[in-house]
Motif scaffolding. Structure first.
Motif, PDB file in Angstrom:
ATOM      1  N   LEU A 186      14.639   1.443  25.633  1.00 40.76           N
ATOM      2  CA  LEU A 186      15.626   0.377  25.822  1.00 40.76           C
ATOM      3  C   LEU A 186      14.994  -0.841  26.481  1.00 40.76           C
ATOM      4  CD1 LEU A 186      18.819   2.339  26.957  1.00 40.76           C
ATOM      5  CD2 LEU A 186      18.571   0.956  24.879  1.00 40.76           C
ATOM      6  N   PHE A 187      14.166  -0.586  27.480  1.00 38.69           N
ATOM      7  CA  PHE A 187      13.499  -1.705  28.162  1.00 38.69           C
ATOM      8  C   PHE A 187      12.578  -2.442  27.189  1.00 38.69           C
ATOM      9  CE2 PHE A 187      10.353  -3.695  30.957  1.00 38.69           C
ATOM     10  CZ  PHE A 187      11.190  -4.338  31.864  1.00 38.69           C
ATOM     11  N   GLY A 188      11.857  -1.671  26.363  1.00 37.69           N
ATOM     12  CA  GLY A 188      10.980  -2.285  25.372  1.00 37.69           C
ATOM     13  C   GLY A 188      11.774  -3.112  24.366  1.00 37.69           C
ATOM     14  N   GLN A 189      12.901  -2.576  23.924  1.00 36.68           N
ATOM     15  CA  GLN A 189      13.768  -3.327  23.010  1.00 36.68           C
ATOM     16  C   GLN A 189      14.181  -4.659  23.635  1.00 36.68           C
ATOM     17  OE1 GLN A 189      16.921  -0.335  22.270  1.00 36.68           O
ATOM     18  NE2 GLN A 189      16.610  -0.726  20.103  1.00 36.68           N
ATOM     19  N   ALA A 190      14.738  -4.579  24.849  1.00 39.86           N
ATOM     20  CA  ALA A 190      15.249  -5.776  25.504  1.00 39.86           C
ATOM     21  C   ALA A 190      14.145  -6.799  25.750  1.00 39.86           C
ATOM     22  CB  ALA A 190      15.915  -5.390  26.822  1.00 39.86           C
ATOM     23  N   ARG A 191      13.004  -6.312  26.175  1.00 42.47           N
ATOM     24  CA  ARG A 191      11.876  -7.213  26.470  1.00 42.47           C
ATOM     25  C   ARG A 191      11.425  -7.961  25.220  1.00 42.47           C
ATOM     26  NH1 ARG A 191       7.024  -5.671  26.075  1.00 42.47           N
ATOM     27  NH2 ARG A 191       7.522  -3.440  26.274  1.00 42.47           N
ATOM     28  N   LEU A 192      11.356  -7.245  24.105  1.00 43.49           N
ATOM     29  CA  LEU A 192      10.917  -7.878  22.862  1.00 43.49           C
ATOM     30  C   LEU A 192      12.013  -8.775  22.281  1.00 43.49           C
ATOM     31  CD1 LEU A 192       8.988  -4.896  21.231  1.00 43.49           C
ATOM     32  CD2 LEU A 192       8.034  -6.959  22.280  1.00 43.49           C
ATOM     33  N   GLN A 193      13.274  -8.405  22.492  1.00 42.21           N
ATOM     34  CA  GLN A 193      14.382  -9.276  22.068  1.00 42.21           C
ATOM     35  C   GLN A 193      14.352 -10.584  22.842  1.00 42.21           C
ATOM     36  OE1 GLN A 193      17.504  -6.517  22.903  1.00 42.21           O
ATOM     37  NE2 GLN A 193      17.339  -5.454  20.933  1.00 42.21           N
TER      38      GLN A 193
END
Length: 229
Positions: A186-193
């Motif tokens: 989830l953190f990776g998703q948000a960071r890349l978004q």
């Protein structure tokens, strides 16, 4: 009426069936013995095959335990150690051999360790290939989500953010919030978004992480990011 008809006229149904079966067994005695022997031999052979297969699998479990210990020792050794390269080559050769022996856990773990070695060597595409191989054979086990998380990290190292986002998303889509890597995903998703300029979606994903995993170390980072967005 024949003599046989007279003899059987007074018999019960059960007695007539028993007589018929006795006659059948008498006429086919040799055939039945052969069939019985074939069945016995077949079962014995199956038992031997299963026993050998189980022994081989146990040997592979023992082997991967030893290889994982060697991997840990290699990390502690350091590349400047005189024995490093020889130890490295032997470990990679043994892991490659075990990885090619099927799709059971020991082989998957061997492939995963090959991916970790490739990642440390900065051979990121090779690492992705190994991690994806593990994921495709993991059949829903923890190694699948772990391999996807590492594949995402390798994709980021290659500068392929869209591929990394795809792998992080797969973890959530396929493993839900039960995988140990879910907060990281989830953190990776948000960071890349956020990196791609999709601020509102990134904020929502950071908030989802904070709500879903309030005690996670990633939740603290997510709360800080939400405050800044």
């Amino acid at each position: 009426m024949s003599k046989n008809s007279k003899d059987t006229a007074g018999l019960t149904l059960a007695e007539r069936i028993e007589g018929s079966l006795n006659g059948f067994f008498g006429r086919n005695k040799k055939t039945l013995i052969v069939v019985a022997l074939i069945v016995v031999v077949g079962l014995a052979t199956l038992g031997i095959v299963l026993s050998v297969s189980q022994n081989n699998l146990q040997e592979q479990f023992n082997e991967i335990d030893q290889l994982e210990a060697s991997y840990v020792e290699l990390q502690a050794m350091g590349s400047d150690n005189e024995a490093y390269q020889e130890t490295y080559d032997e470990l990679v050769a043994s892991l490659t051999d075990l990885a090619g022996k099927g799709s059971k856990y020991p082989s998957q773990k061997a492939e995963y360790l090959l991916g970790m070695i490739a990642f440390q060597d900065e051979a990121y595409q090779k690492a992705i290939d190994s991690f994806l191989s593990v994921y495709s054979n993991a059949d829903g086990s923890y190694l699948g989500s772990l391999a996807l998380a590492n594949a995402a990290a390798a994709a980021e190292e290659l500068g392929n953010d869209s591929l990394a986002l795809e792998y992080y998303t797969k973890i959530i889509d396929e493993f839900g919030f039960t995988a140990a890597e879910s907060p990281k995903a989830l953190f990776g998703q948000a960071r890349l978004q956020e990196k791609s300029g999709n601020t509102e979606l990134a904020k929502a994903t950071f908030q989802q992480l904070a709500d879903q995993f309030p005690t996670s170390e990633f939740a603290k980072l997510a709360i800080n990011r939400v405050a800044l967005l």
